[in-house]
Design an enzyme around this catalytic site. Structure first.
Site, PDB file in Angstrom:
ATOM      1  N   TYR A 187      36.561  30.121  44.507  1.00  0.00           N
ATOM      2  CA  TYR A 187      35.446  30.812  45.169  1.00  0.00           C
ATOM      3  C   TYR A 187      34.197  29.941  45.214  1.00  0.00           C
ATOM      4  O   TYR A 187      33.153  30.311  44.698  1.00  0.00           O
ATOM      5  CB  TYR A 187      35.162  32.145  44.470  1.00  0.00           C
ATOM      6  N   TYR A 217      41.119  44.596  41.568  1.00  0.00           N
ATOM      7  CA  TYR A 217      41.380  43.205  41.948  1.00  0.00           C
ATOM      8  C   TYR A 217      42.849  42.904  41.674  1.00  0.00           C
ATOM      9  O   TYR A 217      43.334  43.147  40.563  1.00  0.00           O
ATOM     10  CB  TYR A 217      40.494  42.217  41.167  1.00  0.00           C
ATOM     11  N   ASP A 248      49.375  46.964  37.654  1.00  0.00           N
ATOM     12  CA  ASP A 248      49.080  45.543  37.590  1.00  0.00           C
ATOM     13  C   ASP A 248      48.499  45.240  36.212  1.00  0.00           C
ATOM     14  O   ASP A 248      47.320  45.468  35.964  1.00  0.00           O
ATOM     15  CB  ASP A 248      48.101  45.189  38.723  1.00  0.00           C
ATOM     16  N   LYS A 298      48.996  35.842  33.818  1.00  0.00           N
ATOM     17  CA  LYS A 298      47.910  35.359  32.961  1.00  0.00           C
ATOM     18  C   LYS A 298      48.360  35.016  31.532  1.00  0.00           C
ATOM     19  O   LYS A 298      48.913  33.953  31.326  1.00  0.00           O
ATOM     20  CB  LYS A 298      46.747  36.354  32.995  1.00  0.00           C
TER      21      LYS A 298
HETATM   22  C1  PLP Z   1      44.044  37.442  37.967  1.00  0.00           C
HETATM   23  C2  PLP Z   1      44.644  38.687  38.473  1.00  0.00           C
HETATM   24  C3  PLP Z   1      45.561  38.663  39.550  1.00  0.00           C
HETATM   25  C4  PLP Z   1      45.908  37.395  40.296  1.00  0.00           C
HETATM   26  O1  PLP Z   1      46.547  36.466  39.503  1.00  0.00           O
HETATM   27  P1  PLP Z   1      46.605  34.912  39.979  1.00  0.00           P
HETATM   28  O2  PLP Z   1      47.462  34.270  38.947  1.00  0.00           O
HETATM   29  O3  PLP Z   1      45.185  34.428  39.971  1.00  0.00           O
HETATM   30  O4  PLP Z   1      47.190  34.876  41.331  1.00  0.00           O
HETATM   31  C5  PLP Z   1      46.121  39.862  39.929  1.00  0.00           C
HETATM   32  N1  PLP Z   1      45.813  41.015  39.315  1.00  0.00           N
HETATM   33  C6  PLP Z   1      44.945  41.072  38.283  1.00  0.00           C
HETATM   34  C7  PLP Z   1      44.671  42.382  37.617  1.00  0.00           C
HETATM   35  C8  PLP Z   1      44.320  39.917  37.839  1.00  0.00           C
HETATM   36  O5  PLP Z   1      43.440  39.978  36.822  1.00  0.00           O
END
Ligand code: PLP
Length: 426
Positions: A19, A147, A248, A277
C-alpha cells in the site's frame, strides 16, 4: 555512501512496498537480521518487534528448532509439485490441522497466501451450491469493516470504503454488506444488534452462497472486538436459512486471541475456515482452507467433479514443515497462560493511555493491544519516534496496535507499552 543508504536508494527507485506510492517520502528501514523479538537494522540499531511481522512470527525470529526442522527438510527436498504426488510434511500437517480445528472440518486445501485461501473458500461455497443444483447462489453476505485480502474475490468482501471498491467497481462482484457488529466482546448481543444482518440474510438468501466474516476480531478493518453472542447468532441464522458460514481465522488463528481459534470463544464451527499468517510461525508463506466432508463430498460428486483450483506451489514441503514445527512448538508450550500473561502486561502497560486527551479507546484481547486515537496518526513522525524509542510498531489510521511475538518477556513488553504511552502523549 553507507551500505544502508545504498540499499535505500535502490529500494526507493525500484520497489513497491505494501500500500505505497513510488517516490513516497515515508521511510523504510533496512533489516539485516532478526533474533528472538529483536530486529537488527543495517545501521546497527536493534528494535523490539511489536508486530510479529503482521501477526506471523509468534515464536520470534531465528528460532533454533524451527531453523533445524527447516534445514533438515531443505536437505531432503525443498519442493515438489502436488499434482499426482504427496509428501510427509503435507500429510502430517493436514492430520494436525484436522485435529486442532473444530471437529466438522475434515478436508484441507493448501495455498500460498491468505488472500488465496479466501478465494478458495469462496469458490468452494459456489461450487457446493452448484453441485446441489442451486447455481444461482454466487454471492456473499458480510459485515462492514472486514478485511479478507487483496485479490479481487477477497477484496469484494472487504470493507467497501477502506477497500476502495469505487476504484474497481466494474470488476468487483457486488456483495451484500451490513453494518459492522456494534456489540462488544465480553458483552451480550441484543436482538437489535443482529437485526440488519438477519434482514439481509432473509431478503437475499436464495442468492447467498455463504456468509464471510472474521471471527471475534475484525483485524485490519479497525481492530474491532465483537460479542461472541453475535457470532453465535450468525451461526444459528446460517443454519436456519441454509447458508454456509466461512470464518476467516487468518489473523486470529493460533492463539492470538487467547483461544487456539477465535471461533472457540463462541463455541461455533464454520463450514469453511481460512488460516494463514501465524500458520508457519512467520517463516514462509502458506495458507489453508479447511472444510467439512459434506461440502467436499458434494463438490467432488457434482459437476465438473473436481474442485477448480491448484496453485503451482501448493503444499510446498518447506512451508508445511515450518507450519508443522510451529504448531508443535505452540502446543508444547503453556500457551494459554502465556497469552494471559501478555494480555495482563498489555492491559497494565496501556492503562496510562486511557486518560490521554488524544485517545479515544484502549482495548486488549489476548496478545492484541489497541490504542485508538481520536485523529489519524502522522505515519512519518510516529514511525520515527517509535524507532528512536527502540521499538518496531506500525500504526495505521487512528490505530496504534501491538501484537508481539508470544516469546516476549515482561521487560520487553513493558518497553513496548511504555514507548506507545510516551509517543502518543506528545
Ligand atoms: C492478512 C489477512 C488476509 C490476507 O492474507 P495475505 O496473506 O496477506 O494474502 C486475509 N484475511 C485476514 C483476516 C487477514 O488478516
Amino acid at each position: 555512501m553507507t551500505y544502508s543508504d545504498e540499499l535505500l536508494n535502490i529500494d526507493k527507485r525500484h520497489i513497491w512496498h505494501p500500500y505505497s506510492a513510488m517516490g513516497s517520502d515515508l521511510p523504510v528501514y533496512p533489516v539485516v537480521s532478526a533474533d528472538g523479538v529483536r530486529l537488527k537494522l543495517a545501521d546497527g540499531r536493534e528494535l523490539i518487534d511489536g508486530m510479529s511481522s503482521w501477526w506471523c512470527a509468534i515464536h520470534g525470529y531465528n528460532h533454533p528448532e524451527m531453523n533445524q526442522a527447516l534445514n533438515e527438510q531443505l536437505n531432503r527436498m525443498s519442493h515438489v509439485m502436488f499434482g499426482g504426488l504427496t509428501h510427509p510434511p503435507a500429510v502430517e500437517l493436514a492430520r494436525q490441522l484436522v485435529d486442532i480445528t473444530p471437529e466438522p472440518l475434515q478436508t484441507v486445501f493448501f495455498s500460498d497466501s491468505g488472500s488465496v485461501a479466501v478465494e478458495v473458500a469462496m469458490k468452494m461455497a459456489i461450487q457446493y451450491w452448484h453441485a446441489k443444483g442451486q447455481a444461482k447462489r454466487q454471492r456473499f453476505l458480510t459485515v462492514r469493516c472486514g478485511y479478507h485480502g487483496d485479490t479481487l474475490g477477497a477484496m469484494s468482501v472487504c470493507d467497501p470504503v477502506t477497500g476502495m471498491h469505487s476504484l474497481f467497481s466494474d470488476v468487483l462482484t457486488k456483495q451484500f454488506f451490513v453494518e459492522a457488529p456494534t456489540c462488544h466482546f465480553g458483552g451480550p448481543c441484543q436482538t437489535d444488534d443482529i437485526e440488519s444482518f438477519k434482514q439481509a440474510l432473509l431478503e437475499n438468501k436464495n442468492e447467498i452462497a455463504a456468509v464471510v466474516m472474521e471471527p471475534i476480531v475484525q483485524a485490519t478493518g479497525g481492530m474491532n472486538f465483537y460479542s461472541a453472542e453475535y457470532l453465535q447468532r450468525v451461526r444459528q441464522l446460517c443454519d436456519e436459512h441454509n447458508v454456509l458460514l466461512i470464518l476467516d481465522e487468518i489473523a486470529t488463528g493460533f492463539a492470538r486471541t487467547g483461544k487456539l481459534f477465535a471461533c472457540e470463544h463462541a463455541d461455533v464451527a464454520p463450514d469453511i475456515m481460512c488460516i494463514g499468517k501465524a500458520l508457519t510461525g512467520g517463516y514462509l508463506t502458506l495458507a489453508v482452507t479447511l472444510t467439512t466432508k459434506i461440502i467436499s463430498d458434494a463438490i467432488s460428486q457434482g459437476q465438473p467433479g473436481v474442485f477448480m483450483h491448484g496453485p503451482t506451489f501448493m503444499a510446498n514441503p518447506l512451508a508445511c514443515t515450518a507450519a508443522l514445527t510451529s504448531i508443535r512448538l505452540l502446543l508444547a508450550s503453556p500457551w494459554q497462560d502465556n497469552i494471559k500473561r501478555i494480555e495482563q502486561g498489555l492491559l497494565k502497560g496501556l492503562s496510562n493511555c486511557c486518560d490521554d486527551k488524544n485517545v479515544q479507546d484502549v482495548r486488549v484481547l489476548g496478545a492484541i493491544g489497541v490504542v485508538q486515537m481520536k485523529q489519524n496518526v502522522d505515519m512519518k513522525t510516529i514511525s520515527e519516534k517509535f524507532i528512536e524509542s527502540g521499538v518496531w510498531l506500525r500504526p495505521f489510521g487512528k490505530l496504534v496496535y501491538l501484537m508481539p511475538p508470544y516469546i516476549i518477556n515482561n521487560d520487553d513488553l513493558t518497553c513496548l507499552t511504555q514507548a506507545v504511552t510516551n509517543v502518543i502523549r506528545c
